[in-house]
Scaffold this active site. Structure first.
Site, PDB file in Angstrom:
ATOM      1  N   HIS A  56      55.417  37.390 -34.236  1.00 57.39           N
ATOM      2  CA  HIS A  56      55.030  37.223 -32.828  1.00 57.39           C
ATOM      3  C   HIS A  56      56.024  36.358 -32.050  1.00 57.39           C
ATOM      4  O   HIS A  56      55.703  35.831 -30.986  1.00 57.39           O
ATOM      5  CB  HIS A  56      53.616  36.626 -32.723  1.00 57.39           C
ATOM      6  CG  HIS A  56      52.533  37.578 -33.149  1.00 57.39           C
ATOM      7  ND1 HIS A  56      51.235  37.213 -33.343  1.00 57.39           N
ATOM      8  CD2 HIS A  56      52.582  38.911 -33.413  1.00 57.39           C
ATOM      9  CE1 HIS A  56      50.514  38.271 -33.713  1.00 57.39           C
ATOM     10  NE2 HIS A  56      51.316  39.312 -33.768  1.00 57.39           N
ATOM     11  N   CYS A  77      70.332  33.257 -16.263  1.00 61.38           N
ATOM     12  CA  CYS A  77      70.632  33.662 -17.633  1.00 61.38           C
ATOM     13  C   CYS A  77      72.143  33.602 -17.868  1.00 61.38           C
ATOM     14  O   CYS A  77      72.923  34.025 -17.004  1.00 61.38           O
ATOM     15  CB  CYS A  77      70.124  35.088 -17.823  1.00 61.38           C
ATOM     16  SG  CYS A  77      70.605  35.771 -19.375  1.00 61.38           S
ATOM     17  N   ALA A 126      42.957  24.549 -44.727  1.00 60.29           N
ATOM     18  CA  ALA A 126      44.226  24.973 -45.336  1.00 60.29           C
ATOM     19  C   ALA A 126      44.877  23.850 -46.140  1.00 60.29           C
ATOM     20  O   ALA A 126      45.490  24.110 -47.187  1.00 60.29           O
ATOM     21  CB  ALA A 126      45.182  25.468 -44.245  1.00 60.29           C
ATOM     22  N   LEU A 149      39.201  29.002 -43.106  1.00 55.65           N
ATOM     23  CA  LEU A 149      38.099  28.058 -42.940  1.00 55.65           C
ATOM     24  C   LEU A 149      36.755  28.777 -43.068  1.00 55.65           C
ATOM     25  O   LEU A 149      35.780  28.211 -43.551  1.00 55.65           O
ATOM     26  CB  LEU A 149      38.225  27.410 -41.557  1.00 55.65           C
ATOM     27  CG  LEU A 149      37.495  26.102 -41.309  1.00 55.65           C
ATOM     28  CD1 LEU A 149      37.891  25.050 -42.336  1.00 55.65           C
ATOM     29  CD2 LEU A 149      37.811  25.587 -39.906  1.00 55.65           C
TER      30      LEU A 149
HETATM   31  N1  APR Z   1      42.272  25.760 -42.256  1.00 51.62           N
HETATM   32  C1  APR Z   1      42.169  27.105 -42.446  1.00 51.62           C
HETATM   33  N2  APR Z   1      41.773  27.966 -41.494  1.00 51.62           N
HETATM   34  C2  APR Z   1      41.468  27.447 -40.296  1.00 51.62           C
HETATM   35  C3  APR Z   1      41.561  26.062 -40.012  1.00 51.62           C
HETATM   36  C4  APR Z   1      41.981  25.199 -41.065  1.00 51.62           C
HETATM   37  N3  APR Z   1      42.084  23.888 -40.899  1.00 51.62           N
HETATM   38  N4  APR Z   1      41.182  25.861 -38.716  1.00 51.62           N
HETATM   39  C5  APR Z   1      40.887  27.073 -38.218  1.00 51.62           C
HETATM   40  N5  APR Z   1      41.052  28.026 -39.158  1.00 51.62           N
HETATM   41  C6  APR Z   1      40.836  29.471 -39.055  1.00 51.62           C
HETATM   42  C7  APR Z   1      39.735  29.863 -38.084  1.00 51.62           C
HETATM   43  O1  APR Z   1      38.487  29.888 -38.763  1.00 51.62           O
HETATM   44  C8  APR Z   1      40.186  31.258 -37.638  1.00 51.62           C
HETATM   45  O2  APR Z   1      39.636  32.256 -38.485  1.00 51.62           O
HETATM   46  O3  APR Z   1      42.015  30.020 -38.527  1.00 51.62           O
HETATM   47  C9  APR Z   1      41.707  31.207 -37.812  1.00 51.62           C
HETATM   48  C10 APR Z   1      42.478  31.161 -36.506  1.00 51.62           C
HETATM   49  O4  APR Z   1      42.222  32.330 -35.789  1.00 51.62           O
HETATM   50  P1  APR Z   1      42.904  32.613 -34.369  1.00 51.62           P
HETATM   51  O5  APR Z   1      42.735  31.431 -33.505  1.00 51.62           O
HETATM   52  O6  APR Z   1      42.372  33.916 -33.880  1.00 51.62           O
HETATM   53  O7  APR Z   1      44.454  32.716 -34.694  1.00 51.62           O
HETATM   54  P2  APR Z   1      45.291  33.928 -35.312  1.00 51.62           P
HETATM   55  O8  APR Z   1      44.469  34.736 -36.239  1.00 51.62           O
HETATM   56  O9  APR Z   1      46.556  33.351 -35.816  1.00 51.62           O
HETATM   57  O10 APR Z   1      45.593  34.772 -34.004  1.00 51.62           O
HETATM   58  C11 APR Z   1      46.407  35.916 -34.131  1.00 51.62           C
HETATM   59  O11 APR Z   1      46.392  36.304 -31.789  1.00 51.62           O
HETATM   60  O12 APR Z   1      46.465  35.414 -29.669  1.00 51.62           O
HETATM   61  C12 APR Z   1      47.180  36.072 -30.632  1.00 51.62           C
HETATM   62  O13 APR Z   1      49.502  36.166 -30.878  1.00 51.62           O
HETATM   63  C13 APR Z   1      48.396  35.311 -31.053  1.00 51.62           C
HETATM   64  O14 APR Z   1      49.379  35.061 -33.225  1.00 51.62           O
HETATM   65  C14 APR Z   1      48.158  35.036 -32.508  1.00 51.62           C
HETATM   66  C15 APR Z   1      47.229  36.146 -32.899  1.00 51.62           C
END
Ligand code: APR
Length: 241
Positions: free
Chosen positions: A112, A139, A223, A206
């Site tokens: 990303h 640029c 994590a 989590l």
């Molecule tokens: N340890 C492990 N997992 C965790 C922790 C932690 N301390 N804190 C939060 N989480 C988990 C949450 O439970 C959730 O399932 O991490 C996940 C984060 O989810 P999102 O916020 O949706 O992030 P992500 O899955 O990386 O999003 C994917 O969406 O907005 C776009 O491009 C953006 O790369 C991003 C993509």
């Protein structure tokens, strides 16, 4: 019987950086740092209000380069895995932060994009950036105003290095998904690709993700706790003679 692996692909998401102080995306209010995701993470949002989008990523960048944000034990454990594991370990991250790299990891794909890079939308040329980007910045390659944007893949855009990622997924025998909600494709579908190639799949998060049922093994917890423990297990099995 203990399972040994030859090739590991690790998908990471915002959850691995949460304990470093970077907020995840899908908080219960549906906002990202108080902004609507479509306003700050879509080509349309950028066309409508480039100043807002630059300001948003400038704030994220300032936070990332400040000493407050440091890699955590989860990032460090993955580096340890890459250094100790005798086979391939590819990290595919959805995160735009640089915490895997700062933890010393080597083989990383930022599907990303990266917050510390910008690109020219006219030429596609990519530049490193640690400071702010402004709407009046010129640029270097085309000397135009308004062509520079964060090197971040927004909603509706194609993630980077997909050929390399799919090749690795089809040829791995262990797929780990760490700290991702399973809401955003194509990343949420990687588990299916890895499994169809015969890989064992493990979700470390989590809480159960949206695609939790696709995994053959699930480990829930922060994590910084679950990733080091899992890495110890893999290294121990891999190094037993
Ligand atoms: N340890 C492990 N997992 C965790 C922790 C932690 N301390 N804190 C939060 N989480 C988990 C949450 O439970 C959730 O399932 O991490 C996940 C984060 O989810 P999102 O916020 O949706 O992030 P992500 O899955 O990386 O999003 C994917 O969406 O907005 C776009 O491009 C953006 O790369 C991003 C993509």
């Amino acid at each position: 019987m203990v399972q040994r692996y030859n090739s590991i692909v690790i998908l990471t998401g915002a959850g691995i950086s949460a304990e470093s102080g970077i907020k995840t995306f899908r908080a219960s209010d549906g906002l990202w740092e108080n902004y609507r995701i479509e306003d700050v993470a879509s080509p349309r949002g950028f066309a409508v209000n480039p100043e807002l989008v630059h300001r948003f990523y400038n704030m994220r960048r300032r936070q990332l380069v400040s000493s407050v944000i440091q890699p955590n034990e989860g990032h460090e454990a993955l580096t340890r895995l890459q250094e100790s594991f005798p086979g391939q370990v590819l990290i595919v991250t959805q995160n735009i932060d640089n915490l895997h790299k700062r933890a010393g990891s080597k083989d990383i794909i930022h599907m990303h994009g990266e917050l510390l890079k910008m690109h020219c939308s006219a030429s596609g040329k990519i530049y490193p950036i640690r400071g702010d980007i402004g709407i009046l910045d010129r640029c270097d390659c085309c000397d135009s105003v308004g062509t520079l944007r964060p090197h971040v893949v927004w909603y509706g855009e194609t993630p980077l290095a997909m050929d390399k990622i799919y090749y690795a997924l089809e040829n791995c025998d262990l797929f780990l998904s760490i700290g991702t909600s399973g809401n955003v494709y194509p990343a949420a579908g990687f588990v299916q690709v890895a499994r169809s190639g015969g890989a064992h799949s493990v979700e470390l998060n989590l809480e159960p993700s949206e695609v939790e049922s696709a995994f053959s093994e699930k480990i829930y917890g922060p994590a910084t706790r679950v990733v080091p423990a899992f890495v110890d297990r893999i290294i121990e099995v891999a190094t037993v003679v």
